[in-house]
Enzyme design. Structure first.
Site, short mmCIF file in Angstrom:
data_model
loop_
_atom_site.label_atom_id
_atom_site.label_comp_id
_atom_site.label_asym_id
_atom_site.label_seq_id
_atom_site.Cartn_x
_atom_site.Cartn_y
_atom_site.Cartn_z
N ALA A 147 0.74 -0.96 0.33
CA ALA A 147 0.17 0.26 -0.33
C ALA A 147 1.09 1.20 0.14
CB ALA A 147 -1.31 0.32 0.92
N HIS A 148 0.26 2.31 -0.15
CA HIS A 148 1.08 3.51 0.09
C HIS A 148 1.89 4.07 1.08
CE1 HIS A 148 -1.79 5.87 3.16
NE2 HIS A 148 -2.77 5.49 2.57
N ASN A 149 3.26 4.64 0.40
CA ASN A 149 3.64 5.52 1.73
C ASN A 149 4.41 3.86 2.73
OD1 ASN A 149 1.76 7.66 1.97
ND2 ASN A 149 4.06 8.08 0.97
#
Length: 343
Positions: A235-237
């Site tokens: 997922a993001h980051n």
């Protein structure tokens, strides 16, 4: 393809015991090796099978009595992998751009780049030397692709992604799609723009249908030498350090940090905003719900230190008998109370 055994011995720093002038035509496992090929034996069981096989030579760790020509090395499995690379076909290598590829005018290509049918490459992309991009891949704007990288069919690399050198991305992977970010209000779910990117460092390998979301702001990072199996979601980051192993169907939620050398076994999950310390192993189907210190072995749902989880599971197996015993004790207590009351 044929390679002298002497050249293969030099490649793996091995010692030939037997016919030095052998020519090797390929590699195979002990159960399917063909005439003229080389195999390896990492145990006595496999050595027995190798000696009765069609193999021209056998990679071993120890000098033994054998009718086969042997290639003695420190690590037979590693040596076999290195030799197998010599026989691996160079997929998609044409050193040409296919006539059906659609490429923006300002794309910068290095030397010996191979681009297959129906590939689309948007504006501002830079591609290093000896890159191979297979049929149907899409490369978004401002993407950077390092030298010697292989992009298999139908891969999607979204805008501003940075891909290092010698990266392998298997079919159907999607790199740089929007992260899952919404702010819930009385009027519904308001999408949070995903303005960051993905950075894939050198020597990473991404399995088929892997998905890696771009950062909300900043970057999602896959560290040098990390290898993912198929169907992994990042997922993001998320920030994954170097040399991690992510087995099939692993899921890592947003902004988690995975330390160097971590192994996440099949279907393991990591909750967002947590840290998994370096050189940790997380067993299959385990869910990390708290930070994990380095050099740990965690298992279970929720995941705990493995020895603790094993004690809990051992105690859990005793529960039916304990419940039965408790019921019997309650009956005895009830009977004793009635006797006291009557007396």
């Amino acid at each position: 393809m044929e390679v002298p055994l002497k050249e293969l011995a030099e490649l793996v720093d091995g010692e030939i015991i037997g016919e030095v002038e052998l020519i090797i035509s390929g590699v195979g496992g002990v159960e399917n090796v063909a005439k003229g090929e080389i195999t390896f034996a990492q145990s006595d069981e496999y050595l027995t099978k190798a000696e009765s096989s069609l193999a021209a030579a056998v990679i071993v760790a120890d000098e033994i009595e054998s009718d086969k020509t042997l290639l003695k090395v420190d690590n037979p499995r590693l040596a076999f992998a290195k030799i197998a690379h010599e026989f691996e076909p160079e997929l998609y290598k044409t050193n040409e751009i296919h006539s059906t590829a659609v490429i923006a005018d300002d794309v910068e290509c290095g030397s010996n780049v191979s681009i297959g049918p129906q590939v689309t490459i948007e504006s501002g992309v830079s591609i290093g030397d000896n890159v191979r991009i297979a049929a149907g891949a899409h490369i978004g704007s401002q993407v950077k692709i390092g030298a010697e990288t292989i992009i298999h069919p139908n891969v999607v690399i979204m805008h501003q992604t940075e891909v290092g050198n010698r990266v392998i991305i298997h079919p159907g992977a999607v790199i740089g799609s929007d992260g899952y970010g919404f702010e819930t209000t009385s009027e519904g779910h308001y999408k949070v723009p995903q303005l960051g990117n993905v950075i894939i460092e050198d020597d990473v390998e991404l399995g088929a249908n892997v998905t890696i979301d771009r950062g909300t702001t900043g970057s999602t990072v896959i560290g040098r030498g990390t290898k993912t199996d198929n169907l992994v979601h990042i997922a993001h980051n998320v920030r994954i350090a170097a040399d991690c192993l992510l087995v099939a169907q692993v899921g890592i939620a947003g902004s988690a940090e995975i330390g160097e050398g971590v192994t996440l076994a099949g279907k393991a999950g990591v909750v967002g905003h947590l840290e998994v310390g370096a050189n940790t192993t997380v067993a299959a189907q385990s869910i990390i719900t708290n930070d994990v210190p380095p050099d740990s072995f965690y298992s279970g749902y929720p995941a705990r230190e493995h020895k603790s989880e094993m004690r809990i599971k051992a105690a859990r197996r005793k529960l039916p008998a304990m419940v039965k015993e408790l019921r019997e004790l309650k009956k005895e207590v009830k009977s004793l109370k009635e006797e006291v009351k009557e007396g």
